[in-house]
Design a protein around this motif. Sequence first.
Motif, mmCIF file in Angstrom:
data_model
loop_
_atom_site.group_PDB
_atom_site.id
_atom_site.type_symbol
_atom_site.label_atom_id
_atom_site.label_comp_id
_atom_site.label_asym_id
_atom_site.label_seq_id
_atom_site.Cartn_x
_atom_site.Cartn_y
_atom_site.Cartn_z
ATOM 1 N N LYS A 19 89.073 14.465 -8.830
ATOM 2 C CA LYS A 19 90.130 15.254 -8.176
ATOM 3 C C LYS A 19 90.578 14.588 -6.874
ATOM 4 O O LYS A 19 91.767 14.584 -6.558
ATOM 5 N N LEU A 20 89.635 14.041 -6.115
ATOM 6 C CA LEU A 20 90.026 13.364 -4.866
ATOM 7 C C LEU A 20 90.808 12.090 -5.178
ATOM 8 O O LEU A 20 91.773 11.751 -4.496
ATOM 9 N N GLY A 21 90.365 11.376 -6.231
ATOM 10 C CA GLY A 21 91.076 10.147 -6.621
ATOM 11 C C GLY A 21 92.509 10.454 -7.034
ATOM 12 O O GLY A 21 93.450 9.749 -6.671
ATOM 13 N N ASP A 22 92.663 11.565 -7.786
ATOM 14 C CA ASP A 22 94.004 11.940 -8.270
ATOM 15 C C ASP A 22 94.940 12.376 -7.146
ATOM 16 O O ASP A 22 96.156 12.382 -7.322
ATOM 17 N N THR A 23 94.382 12.761 -6.018
ATOM 18 C CA THR A 23 95.232 13.240 -4.911
ATOM 19 C C THR A 23 95.192 12.232 -3.746
ATOM 20 O O THR A 23 96.067 11.377 -3.628
ATOM 21 N N LEU A 24 94.129 12.273 -2.961
ATOM 22 C CA LEU A 24 94.048 11.411 -1.769
ATOM 23 C C LEU A 24 94.032 9.927 -2.142
ATOM 24 O O LEU A 24 94.672 9.101 -1.480
ATOM 25 N N HIS A 31 89.906 6.478 0.930
ATOM 26 C CA HIS A 31 89.287 5.593 -0.065
ATOM 27 C C HIS A 31 88.067 6.317 -0.625
ATOM 28 O O HIS A 31 87.160 6.695 0.118
ATOM 29 N N ILE A 32 88.102 6.550 -1.926
ATOM 30 C CA ILE A 32 87.035 7.357 -2.552
ATOM 31 C C ILE A 32 86.104 6.420 -3.336
ATOM 32 O O ILE A 32 86.577 5.633 -4.169
ATOM 33 N N THR A 33 84.817 6.547 -3.082
ATOM 34 C CA THR A 33 83.828 5.757 -3.845
ATOM 35 C C THR A 33 82.825 6.712 -4.482
ATOM 36 O O THR A 33 82.298 7.603 -3.815
ATOM 37 N N LEU A 34 82.607 6.514 -5.766
ATOM 38 C CA LEU A 34 81.559 7.277 -6.468
ATOM 39 C C LEU A 34 80.395 6.331 -6.746
ATOM 40 O O LEU A 34 80.591 5.235 -7.278
ATOM 41 N N VAL A 35 79.190 6.786 -6.395
ATOM 42 C CA VAL A 35 77.977 5.985 -6.640
ATOM 43 C C VAL A 35 77.147 6.704 -7.694
ATOM 44 O O VAL A 35 76.963 7.923 -7.615
ATOM 45 N N ASP A 36 76.662 5.987 -8.674
ATOM 46 C CA ASP A 36 75.677 6.577 -9.600
ATOM 47 C C ASP A 36 74.735 5.478 -10.060
ATOM 48 O O ASP A 36 75.132 4.325 -10.219
ATOM 49 N N LYS A 37 73.487 5.898 -10.330
ATOM 50 C CA LYS A 37 72.523 4.898 -10.786
ATOM 51 C C LYS A 37 72.747 4.532 -12.254
ATOM 52 O O LYS A 37 72.271 3.505 -12.713
ATOM 53 N N CYS A 38 73.469 5.379 -12.975
ATOM 54 C CA CYS A 38 73.744 5.105 -14.399
ATOM 55 C C CYS A 38 75.185 4.602 -14.557
ATOM 56 O O CYS A 38 76.049 4.944 -13.751
ATOM 57 N N GLU A 63 82.498 6.526 -19.358
ATOM 58 C CA GLU A 63 82.143 5.356 -18.542
ATOM 59 C C GLU A 63 82.723 5.529 -17.141
ATOM 60 O O GLU A 63 83.937 5.682 -16.988
ATOM 61 N N TYR A 64 81.865 5.476 -16.139
ATOM 62 C CA TYR A 64 82.332 5.674 -14.760
ATOM 63 C C TYR A 64 83.393 4.631 -14.369
ATOM 64 O O TYR A 64 84.361 4.957 -13.679
ATOM 65 N N ALA A 65 83.185 3.375 -14.799
ATOM 66 C CA ALA A 65 84.118 2.318 -14.378
ATOM 67 C C ALA A 65 85.529 2.624 -14.895
ATOM 68 O O ALA A 65 86.518 2.450 -14.180
ATOM 69 N N ASN A 72 91.962 6.429 -9.765
ATOM 70 C CA ASN A 72 92.149 5.911 -8.386
ATOM 71 C C ASN A 72 90.948 6.075 -7.457
ATOM 72 O O ASN A 72 91.105 6.451 -6.310
ATOM 73 N N PHE A 73 89.768 5.848 -7.983
ATOM 74 C CA PHE A 73 88.622 5.738 -7.076
ATOM 75 C C PHE A 73 87.806 4.512 -7.454
ATOM 76 O O PHE A 73 88.089 3.849 -8.456
ATOM 77 N N THR A 74 86.833 4.194 -6.616
ATOM 78 C CA THR A 74 85.997 3.013 -6.865
ATOM 79 C C THR A 74 84.640 3.490 -7.370
ATOM 80 O O THR A 74 84.123 4.489 -6.867
ATOM 81 N N PHE A 75 84.098 2.784 -8.352
ATOM 82 C CA PHE A 75 82.755 3.126 -8.812
ATOM 83 C C PHE A 75 81.775 2.057 -8.350
ATOM 84 O O PHE A 75 82.027 0.863 -8.518
ATOM 85 N N ALA A 76 80.672 2.483 -7.754
ATOM 86 C CA ALA A 76 79.625 1.539 -7.344
ATOM 87 C C ALA A 76 78.340 1.939 -8.036
ATOM 88 O O ALA A 76 77.839 3.042 -7.826
#
Length: 435
Positions: A19-24, A31-38, A63-65, A72-76
């Motif tokens: 939702k943040l990627g789709d708006t901000l 700049h939105i970054t999502l982190v997940d171990k998987c 798939e997060y990527a 519109n966000f970054t996946f780490a």
Amino acid sequence: MHRVVIVGGGAGGLELATKLGDTLGKRRQAHITLVDKCPTHVWKPLLHEVAAGSLDPATNHLEYAAQAHWHNFTFARGELVGLDRSRRSIRLAAVPDEDGGDEPLFPARELEYDTLVLAVGSTTHFFGIAGAEEHAISLDSVWQAERFRRRLLRKCAQKSDGRARGVVSPVKVVIIGAGATGVELAAELKKTAKAFRDFRLHGADERCDIHITLVEAGTRILPALSERVSEATARLLRGLGVDIMTGDSVMEVHGDRVSTRGGATFPADITVWAAGIKGPAVMELLDGLALNRLVQLNVTTSLQSETDPNVFALGDCASCLWEKGRFVPPRAQAAHQQASFMVNAIKCRIRGDALPTFSYRDLGSLVSVGSSGAVGNLMGGLVGRSMLVEGLMARAMYASLYRMHLSTISGYRRMLLDLMAHRLRRFLAPRVKLH
Ligand SMILES: Cc1cc2nc3c(=O)[nH]c(=O)nc-3n(C[C@H](O)[C@H](O)[C@H](O)COP(=O)(O)OP(=O)(O)OC[C@H]3O[C@@H](n4cnc5c(N)ncnc54)[C@H](O)[C@@H]3O)c2cc1C
């Protein structure tokens, strides 16, 4: 640009990042970054279906990527292992090469933030019961659910071999904890047992397929739900052939049995622990952020850490006061509502406005009790009072919960396409994974 880092792409975190990627993110306001171990997301309330083999995570993951690219966000990828609040940075462990190579897939690294949102979910609480962590399987992740499924298949194969030699005995599964997870797993396993019979994988008749015992310390199953729901569900489970033992707590879990304080012993080929949750261990490594005794982050009604206003938490890892001294329950429903709230809260924070106040709305609880349209549930807030819903209607409502999650993260059209693909697959493959 304001840097928002969300750690944990589960029921709450992935909805928030999307939702943040789709708006901000789309308007380049943050700049939105999502982190997940998987690398992939599977909605956690589906894990009992993964464990029972009725849902293949390979065809039901996201798939997060790809999600990051589409929204519109970054996946780490990486596991959160530390926090430096003075430098506003988090530390991620190196992601090892799954093929055992010396070079990690991703090196250990640091990520800086202006706003940090912790959405790392929960892990199983074994309450220090002897042998529980060692011998019981829990359902915290796809990996654990798959581990249960493989063990079930192995035990079925061994018992079938015994039957060929004239020894008839069912695979005995003991599930400790009769909350929603334990109850849903028990019912789902009965479906699996039937599929195994149909495909002649194990147990030619019901007496010797999969025997399930549900052990609950409370006086009734589903202690967090109303008595009516509990009674209706217990009736359905008994009808499926599940043994229910209430009012006795587990004292020790052994490799082949479970013993209780009341002196009972339940032989077990597989033991599942579904008796409680707590915050993940990493919460204790987060630079002194205030936690409760269940290792969840203490947050204000704005979901802001009591210790640090730059850190927020939502979902199972957050301890947020609800009403009359109660706390928001650890449910997908709560994680979803908090993610929607956080979208607004982060926008306010960036604008410099006062933060809104989160208020949890309990819409009731649905518990899946097998395939025959047999779902007992409770609807609360929606109808203004508590109401028992059973049968096909409840089943349809239960299925729609996942559809709503998919629709939030993928949009209505993709959700419908996924539903169609899901229905088509039913004609092409057995309903339960057989290997
Ligand atoms: C079998 C089962 C059935 C359930 N059924 C229901 C139901 O019917 N209805 C309901 O409302 N709730 C149900 N729940 C509870 C529900 O799944 C959770 O309340 C919900 O998923 C919590 O959402 P969350 O976003 O807080 O965490 P999660 O959805 O658990 O997501 C946490 C994410 O954080 C990631 N993560 C964890 N640690 C780290 C780390 N250190 N670094 C990086 N990433 C990390 C994980 O990989 C995961 O992606 C069920 C749970 C289970 C296990």
